[in-house]
Motif scaffolding. Structure first.
Motif, PDB file in Angstrom:
ATOM      1  N   ILE A 129       2.069   4.830  -1.537  1.00  0.00           N
ATOM      2  CA  ILE A 129       3.390   4.245  -1.275  1.00  0.00           C
ATOM      3  C   ILE A 129       4.326   5.327  -0.771  1.00  0.00           C
ATOM      4  CG2 ILE A 129       5.372   3.061  -2.291  1.00  0.00           C
ATOM      5  CD1 ILE A 129       3.431   1.831  -4.315  1.00  0.00           C
ATOM      6  N   ILE A 130       4.964   5.031   0.361  1.00  0.00           N
ATOM      7  CA  ILE A 130       5.948   5.937   0.957  1.00  0.00           C
ATOM      8  C   ILE A 130       7.244   5.164   1.167  1.00  0.00           C
ATOM      9  CG2 ILE A 130       6.536   7.303   2.996  1.00  0.00           C
ATOM     10  CD1 ILE A 130       3.537   7.751   3.425  1.00  0.00           C
ATOM     11  N   ALA A 131       8.308   5.637   0.569  1.00  0.00           N
ATOM     12  CA  ALA A 131       9.639   5.048   0.788  1.00  0.00           C
ATOM     13  C   ALA A 131      10.422   5.973   1.721  1.00  0.00           C
ATOM     14  CB  ALA A 131      10.379   4.875  -0.530  1.00  0.00           C
ATOM     15  N   ASN A 169       2.160   7.475  -5.526  1.00  0.00           N
ATOM     16  CA  ASN A 169       3.534   7.303  -5.041  1.00  0.00           C
ATOM     17  C   ASN A 169       4.027   8.624  -4.475  1.00  0.00           C
ATOM     18  OD1 ASN A 169       6.213   6.683  -4.615  1.00  0.00           O
ATOM     19  ND2 ASN A 169       6.519   5.730  -6.619  1.00  0.00           N
ATOM     20  N   TYR A 170       4.293   8.644  -3.178  1.00  0.00           N
ATOM     21  CA  TYR A 170       4.707   9.876  -2.511  1.00  0.00           C
ATOM     22  C   TYR A 170       6.226  10.036  -2.445  1.00  0.00           C
ATOM     23  CZ  TYR A 170      -0.147  10.599  -1.308  1.00  0.00           C
ATOM     24  OH  TYR A 170      -1.507  10.806  -1.390  1.00  0.00           O
ATOM     25  N   ARG A 186      -0.662  12.941   4.333  1.00  0.00           N
ATOM     26  CA  ARG A 186      -0.991  13.156   2.918  1.00  0.00           C
ATOM     27  C   ARG A 186      -1.665  11.927   2.316  1.00  0.00           C
ATOM     28  NH1 ARG A 186       4.308  14.400  -0.070  1.00  0.00           N
ATOM     29  NH2 ARG A 186       2.909  14.634  -1.869  1.00  0.00           N
ATOM     30  N   ALA A 187      -1.338  10.757   2.831  1.00  0.00           N
ATOM     31  CA  ALA A 187      -1.879   9.506   2.287  1.00  0.00           C
ATOM     32  C   ALA A 187      -3.124   9.040   3.026  1.00  0.00           C
ATOM     33  CB  ALA A 187      -0.802   8.419   2.355  1.00  0.00           C
ATOM     34  N   ILE A 192      -5.153   1.704   1.108  1.00  0.00           N
ATOM     35  CA  ILE A 192      -4.009   0.962   1.651  1.00  0.00           C
ATOM     36  C   ILE A 192      -2.810   1.897   1.665  1.00  0.00           C
ATOM     37  CG2 ILE A 192      -2.540  -1.080   1.424  1.00  0.00           C
ATOM     38  CD1 ILE A 192      -4.681  -2.285  -0.431  1.00  0.00           C
ATOM     39  N   LEU A 193      -2.173   2.002   2.807  1.00  0.00           N
ATOM     40  CA  LEU A 193      -0.919   2.748   2.916  1.00  0.00           C
ATOM     41  C   LEU A 193       0.214   1.740   3.030  1.00  0.00           C
ATOM     42  CD1 LEU A 193       0.956   5.155   3.385  1.00  0.00           C
ATOM     43  CD2 LEU A 193       0.278   5.114   5.804  1.00  0.00           C
TER      44      LEU A 193
END
Length: 351
Positions: A129-131, A169-170, A186-187, A192-193
């Motif tokens: 997960i990237i916000a 969680n990034y 990194r992911a 699943i991204l």
């Protein structure tokens, strides 16, 4: 044996009272070695194997001890009474745990009872997960007047875990193309991204370009639904990529509609028929060209029918009403006006 008592030959206990000679004992883990013949009995306890020759168990309450080694049987007993036959629960070759189920405590107990110390299972899919957003701060921090507290990544992480995924969680990534590309790299090993925010067309929305620069092939972007129009999907090799909107309600609605079925598929779970029916608790206006997912409460009438009452305000930033909602009312594109009491499709919120 299913009871404490005496293992006997039923034909010996047709007429009672009758006196039988006790010639042995059978306890759980300690079988009686002696074969039971007519006129004999063996003391037996629940869970103990039946002695050879015996076919029934008379419960202890229906007996009276005489002078050793004799016991009086006070009630008749039928063949196989109080006896659990071998294979009563399952037999060799039975399918006990079919493929495509999510294991629970009962499943694990059954597998252990069948002497299966290992089970072949699907690996939990890894969701990264990237916000994105310069306006975001982590929960617990002090936001400036031009900032907001980030909730999407925390909510999405809990969402994914609750449906069987493993989460990485990034955190919050600033609105910079290179920073977004680094986070995507990194992911790279996740199944699943999931990105949230930055998927629109503003001057500070870099997610789509960063994904393309990272080798992701975008299959589609924008979908005729509300909330959640900016939803994006793509692939890079085996990795699935989902770009969710930044608005919190939009992000979670999209997660429920698209991320959960993907997690289910990777876990080998069957496609679920999630939609139900309810009566509208209030009239609804005609719809435009998008499919609406309207937050609503759910109640039951005395006759058992369900009533879905939409909230008057449906702004996609309003998380309190989302928290208080029980379901989403589905309004198809170009749906006509609907009256109170009309039947409608609903998706019950299960997260």
């Amino acid at each position: 044996s299913a009871m404490d008592g005496y293992a006997v030959i039923a034909a010996d206990v047709v007429s009672t009272p009758v006196s039988l000679k006790v010639v042995g004992t059978s306890a759980a883990g300690h079988a009686c070695a002696r074969r039971i013949r007519s006129g004999e009995a063996a003391r037996i306890f629940t869970g103990a194997p039946m002695p050879r020759g015996a076919d029934s168990v008379i419960v202890q309450e229906n007996t009276a001890v005489q002078s050793q080694p004799y016991v009086s049987m006070l009630q008749p007993v039928a063949p196989a009474q109080n006896v659990r036959n071998r294979g009563i629960d399952f037999r060799r070759g039975d399918v006990l745990l079919p493929a495509g189920i999510q294991l629970n405590a009962r499943d694990i107990g059954l597998a252990a009872a069948a002497n299966q110390p290992l089970l072949r299972v699907r690996r939990k899919p890894v969701v990264a997960i990237i916000a994105t957003g310069d306006e975001l701060v982590e929960p617990g921090e002090d936001p400036r007047p031009d900032q907001i507290v980030s909730s999407n990544s925390t909510a999405l992480a809990n969402f994914a875990v609750s449906f069987g995924a493993e989460v990485r969680n990034y955190g919050i990534i600033p609105d910079r193309l290179k920073a977004t590309e680094r986070a995507i790299r990194r992911a790279a090993r996740a199944d699943i991204l999931v990105t949230t925010g930055g998927a629109s067309v503003g001057d500070h929305d870099f997610v789509q370009q960063a994904l393309k620069n990272s080798g992701v092939k975008i299959s589609f972007w924008k979908i005729a639904m509300r909330p959640g129009k900016p939803f994006m999907y793509g692939r890079k090799g085996r990795q699935h990529v989902m770009g969710l909107p930044g608005n919190p309600v939009s992000a979670l609605v999209c997660a429920r509609l698209f991320l959960k079925p993907l997690i289910d598929a990777l876990l080998g779970l069957p496609i679920a028929d999630d939609l139900g029916k309810a009566r509208l608790g209030a009239p609804m206006k005609a719809n435009d060209g998008r499919q609406d997912y309207v937050r609503a409460t759910l109640s039951r009438q005395p006759d058992g029918s369900r009533i879905a009452t939409p909230f008057s305000k449906q702004d996609s930033s309003m998380q309190r009403t989302f928290r208080e909602a029980h379901c989403l009312i589905l309004r198809p594109p170009n749906a006509p006006e609907a009256a109170q009491g009309d039947l409608t499709s609903i998706l019950v919120l299960d997260f």
